[in-house]
Write a protein that holds these residues in place. Structure first.
Motif, mmCIF file in Angstrom:
data_model
loop_
_atom_site.group_PDB
_atom_site.id
_atom_site.type_symbol
_atom_site.label_atom_id
_atom_site.label_comp_id
_atom_site.label_asym_id
_atom_site.label_seq_id
_atom_site.Cartn_x
_atom_site.Cartn_y
_atom_site.Cartn_z
ATOM 1 N N SER A 182 0.823 -1.059 -0.088
ATOM 2 C CA SER A 182 0.029 -0.083 -0.051
ATOM 3 C C SER A 182 0.707 1.382 0.061
ATOM 4 O O SER A 182 0.376 2.296 -0.206
ATOM 5 N N ASP A 183 2.170 1.131 0.477
ATOM 6 C CA ASP A 183 2.867 2.571 0.229
ATOM 7 C C ASP A 183 4.482 1.930 0.059
ATOM 8 O O ASP A 183 5.403 1.891 0.936
ATOM 9 N N PRO A 184 4.700 1.568 -1.442
ATOM 10 C CA PRO A 184 6.037 1.002 -1.696
ATOM 11 C C PRO A 184 6.889 2.281 -1.570
ATOM 12 O O PRO A 184 6.575 3.419 -1.617
ATOM 13 N N PRO A 185 8.409 2.020 -1.730
ATOM 14 C CA PRO A 185 9.214 3.000 -1.773
ATOM 15 C C PRO A 185 9.176 3.890 -2.922
ATOM 16 O O PRO A 185 8.734 3.541 -4.064
ATOM 17 N N ARG A 186 9.191 5.041 -2.712
ATOM 18 C CA ARG A 186 8.952 6.028 -3.916
ATOM 19 C C ARG A 186 10.170 6.326 -4.717
ATOM 20 O O ARG A 186 11.087 6.229 -4.224
ATOM 21 N N PRO A 187 10.164 6.915 -6.028
ATOM 22 C CA PRO A 187 11.257 7.148 -6.754
ATOM 23 C C PRO A 187 12.029 8.337 -6.006
ATOM 24 O O PRO A 187 11.604 9.258 -5.506
#
Length: 281
Positions: free
Chosen positions: A112-117
């Motif tokens: 639901s909240d993967p690491p962001r670019p």
């Protein structure tokens, strides 16, 4: 092939590794920063030991089967195992080693909240210049509409894919040089965030163990079939995590809460990833 960084190995393993090196070892003779080895199989494993609120204790280990070390290729180590217990903050998905943050989890993510670019996943240790490996792209359509085939079972789409930004490193000494880099790719189950496949040489968990890099190419089985796609790199081999029904397309609010409800963590949930790096079984 694998590369060990002795400075970060657990002390007992470091002593054992150094005692096995011959005087011809580049690490001993030339000051090469890493100890190079080879093996027939690699097992990467994690076990959830305990969970207290938002902090999990995770036992991470890697086993090199039929391992040999540089300068001493006549001695075969049946199982060279390196392990360490790390703290994992379940809110930020950040590992801590003795209170020091060391990077983001790469074997599993919060779907639901993967690491962001742009987010730094981990840092490569053992080099004179700081090299950070950060997220380049996140997609919820990894492998498109294809089913990803693993040793454990097939995983139908969608899949979460994380690709890092390109990175490069180059070092040289009096009698040695090393260079490398590229992009790392990690593929996760859409509902649980468990890694099901990946093509990478480096990860947070490996670096925490003192393993600078590995050859993750699976030369045993890869390519397309009528049932789906066999990824080139590592593939999920076994797990006791209870995956939800494939018809359920809504990820849980918190994957760890889902595992708790399923009762898996009470049994020390473990993920076992296996790959072959030279075609042997």
């Amino acid at each position: 092939m694998f590369q060990l960084y002795p400075e970060m190995l657990p002390s007992s393993v470091r002593i054992d590794i150094i005692s096995r090196l011959s005087d011809d070892s580049p690490w001993k003779k030339d000051g090469f920063p890493f100890v190079i080895g080879d093996c027939t199989r690699i097992f990467l494993r994690f076990e959830i030991v305990t969970i207290q609120k938002e902090l999990a204790r995770v036992n991470v280990s890697v086993t090199f089967v039929n391992a040999t070390l540089e300068g001493n290729y006549l001695e075969i180590i049946p199982n060279l195992t390196i392990w360490k217990v790390l703290d994992l903050n379940l809110t930020t998905m950040t590992y801590f080693d003795n209170g020091t943050p060391i990077g983001k989890a790469t074997l599993f993510i919060n779907p639901s909240d993967p690491p962001r670019p742009g987010k730094v996943l981990f840092r490569l240790e053992g080099l004179s210049r700081e090299i950070n490996v950060s997220v380049g792209n996140v997609t919820y359509s990894a492998y498109g509409n294809s089913t990803v085939l693993t040793y454990y079972r097939p995983f139908r789409p969608p899949h979460i894919g994380i690709t890092t930004r390109r990175f490069y490193f180059s070092e040289a000494g009096k009698n040695w040089s090393i260079s490398g880099g590229g992009r790392e790719e990690y593929t996760y189950d859409f509902l649980t965030g468990v890694m099901i496949a990946g093509t990478f040489s480096h990860s947070t968990e490996l670096m925490a163990l003192g393993v600078f890099g590995i050859d993750s190419m699976d030369r045993r089985i890869r390519g397309k079939s009528e049932d789906g796609v066999w990824p080139d790199g590592i593939k999920l081999y076994d797990t006791n995590i209870a995956f939800p029904d494939e018809g359920d397309s809504s990820p849980p609010d918190n994957p760890w809460r889902y595992y708790l409800y399923s009762g898996i963590l009470a049994l020390m949930a473990s993920l076992l990833v296996r790959w072959w790096n030279n075609g042997h079984r």
